[in-house]
Design an enzyme around this catalytic site. Structure first.
Site, PDB file in Angstrom:
ATOM      1  N   CYS B  83       0.828  -1.214   0.000  1.00  0.00           N
ATOM      2  CA  CYS B  83       0.000   0.000   0.000  1.00  0.00           C
ATOM      3  C   CYS B  83       0.860   1.260   0.000  1.00  0.00           C
ATOM      4  CB  CYS B  83      -0.929   0.032   1.209  1.00  0.00           C
ATOM      5  SG  CYS B  83      -1.717  -1.538   1.526  1.00  0.00           S
ATOM      6  N   HIS B 338      -9.124   4.137  -1.074  1.00  0.00           N
ATOM      7  CA  HIS B 338      -7.764   3.618  -0.932  1.00  0.00           C
ATOM      8  C   HIS B 338      -7.418   2.725  -2.132  1.00  0.00           C
ATOM      9  CE1 HIS B 338      -4.146   1.958   0.586  1.00  0.00           C
ATOM     10  NE2 HIS B 338      -4.626   0.968   1.316  1.00  0.00           N
TER      11      HIS B 338
END
Lengths: 391, 391
Positions: B83, B338
């Site tokens: 991420c 996200h």
């Protein structure tokens, strides 16, 4: 003076290491590089890898490898550019050192292909091609290169045997290389009787699948490099004097000419320009020969041979011992092996050793300059580096 | 003068775009950034992405995206750090510009999670954790964060409701953000009645799965940045004044304390030091809140709040409109969304817009400095950047 130097190099033997994990292999290569640099520890790590996501279900690879090697906490990330991942990682690491944001960078490459069976690895390798517009239709990566080889043979009038001199020689070189995956000679008969993978490419025309890891340490400035060289008893420095990267379309159908790897042409020009050298200054080269056709095309597109003439010249003995440049004395991807994301770093490690005079295999004739050529896909990306020996 | 400036920014709305491919989404974001910079075209591309290899069967992503965007041939590669891929790409792009090896670099991020079904994406996200020592035993990425949340709640005496003020507020901010995936308010009741994913983490405590792409253009030197700003009618420059990266073990079991994200601590210090600022100079921040617990831990480990106090302070109104710093007016990962490898770039795009005063959502109070915080895994990697407004 902000020249970038390669002060330590390390690599593992290439093979099928079912009992060693990627982190174990990588740690061995990295620590060989650290020891080669007299114990200087890297402050950052860039790692080239293509297939850990698919074959190992492992992302976060940079941090994982740094931690396992005992370097927990340092900046670390992975670079992916298919088979050119190692070269692309070198490019990023070069930028970090040149920018001065850290003072010792390790650039490594790792591939662990024995995590999966061959059909699965073949599928993973095809991810170098366009998933939507090529692989979707069923072609493998070898299949794409086979089309190029067939066209090349037809256009320039080469037979299967004509093109087979490349692997024949590569196996001979590899037979001297203790790090090679296939350290044994072959014969024209064995090559021409090996099974077809994708016509006209036979098993012995292609690089093997294998595991391996390699690493180099970079620092900035002659003073620092001299200090490290001195501590290891060496009087030779190796400068990473130039590096060039260029890309092309992923899908072959949208290229101008599938027989010219335009990104290889551009990346070579960039790297030579940065190094202030011309192609005729290059004494030694490690080039990307995933298939026999790739090796010949690389000789041509780098500019060492006119288009269509590389197989003829190679058969006549060009690019071999005593010529300028001498090419692929490691055995190349063909016989040294091709641990995908690590290949671009193996080439640099071997070239550095040839410049220092301590390559433990087939030795070049005291080269002062070297060029490495690493591609991803069918030169969808090309990274070329130019190394200079300093005395 | 070799300061690095962000001269153009672009992003797509985040959502579930089944009918758009990754290359289409990315091209939109990149061209918005190019237009935002008055048409200046990048000479190189670094792209942050976590899951294209697994969800799209596509490697060679850098070249693919450059080509589709009409920039065939430029140096282009992918950076992977789970991420934190976007942040890590920014770090590599910063180094390339700072080193002067190219004069306009685009750094982008892209994730296309709707290429697969949710169970498959959940498995892919778990690749941020240790495949051999964590995921092998069946834990998901949410499961790992749930253990941290449970320990935190027990140790500092917080209830489920106490921790739910974060998502409540994030949804409010996102309701003003035209790029947000979840641009709507929620209620404490809705949060506490949402399904449990991994106890004590409920659906509304976690970032959604989504697609999105964002890009920034970097140049070196005030003169060049002024020239571009002038051509776009802006009198504000935004400097990328500091960037820090640090890593940690991938597996939680081998950490000193799973409630402290040590890499976040280190990366923040590095970034501030490079920018010549201290934490109290920061007016605005975009921080990484993949889960409610992550947001609170980030506030604490960056240093904005003492350990254990972030939920209390946030509930009392700290880090909100009029405070210093103001935090996550985009809506955060929680509600802006996200899109994994793109998130670190979204944060920078939003912060640049807040500094320029043209963010189209909930506006910060005329900030002159901003900090972005992007992590991969449970801060297995952290990348922190510090931005300064120049007038």
């Amino acid at each position: 003076m902000d020249s970038v130097f390669i002060v330590g190099v390390g690599m593992t033997k290439i093979g099928r290491f079912y009992e060693q994990s990627a982190r174990e292999l990588f740690s061995q290569a990295l620590w060989k590089a650290i020891e080669d640099a007299g114990g200087v520890k890297p402050k950052a790590l860039v790692v080239g890898n293509m297939m850990s996501s698919v074959l190992m279900n492992q992302d976060s690879l940079g941090a994982l490898l740094a931690d396992y090697a005992g370097l927990r906490g340092i900046p670390a990330f992975k670079v992916e550019a298919a088979c050119g991942s190692g070269g692309a990682a070198l490019y990023a690491g070069y930028a970090m050192i040149k920018a001065g944001i850290t003072d010792v960078v390790a650039v490594g490459g790792i591939e662990k292909q024995t995590e999966a069976t061959t059909p699965y690895v073949t599928r993973a390798l095809a991810q170098a091609a366009d998933a939507d517009f090529e692989v979707f239709y069923g072609v493998s990566f070898t299949g794409l290169n086979a089309m190029i080889a067939r066209l090349y043979m037809q256009l320039f009038g080469y037979s299967e045997e004509d093109l087979s001199h490349w692997p024949l020689k590569m196996h001979e070189y590899a037979s001297y290389n203790p790090y090679a995956q296939l350290p044994r000679k072959t014969s024209m008969k064995e090559i021409l009787e090996s099974p077809i993978i994708a016509d006209p490419i036979r098993l012995f025309h292609a690089a093997p699948l294998g595991d391996g890891a390699a690493a180099v340490l970079l620092v900035r400035g002659e003073e620092r490099a001299r200090e490290i060289a001195k501590s290891t008893g060496r009087d030779t420095l190796v400068e990473l004097a130039g590096i060039g990267m260029a890309t092309d379309s992923v899908d072959l159908a949208s290229r101008n000419n599938i027989l010219v790897m335009e990104s290889t042409v551009k990346a070579t020009q960039e790297a030579l320009k940065m190094a202030g050298l011309s192609l005729k200054d290059i004494d030694y080269a490690e080039i990307h020969d995933a298939f026999h056709i790739t090796g010949y095309a690389a000789l041509e597109d780098i500019g060492f041979a006119p288009k269509g003439e590389a197989p003829k010249l190679f058969k006549e003995g060009r690019f071999q011992k005593g010529d300028k440049p001498e090419v692929n004395f490691s055995g190349g991807l063909k016989a040294r092996g091709h641990p995908v994301g690590a290949t671009g770093i193996y080439q640099v490690v071997e070239s550095v050793m040839q410049l220092r005079g301590d390559f433990p295999g087939f030795k070049a004739s005291n080269p002062a300059t070297a060029l490495t050529h690493n591609i991803g896909g069918v030169s969808t990306i090309a990274v070329v580096s130019v190394l200079k020996r300093w005395r």
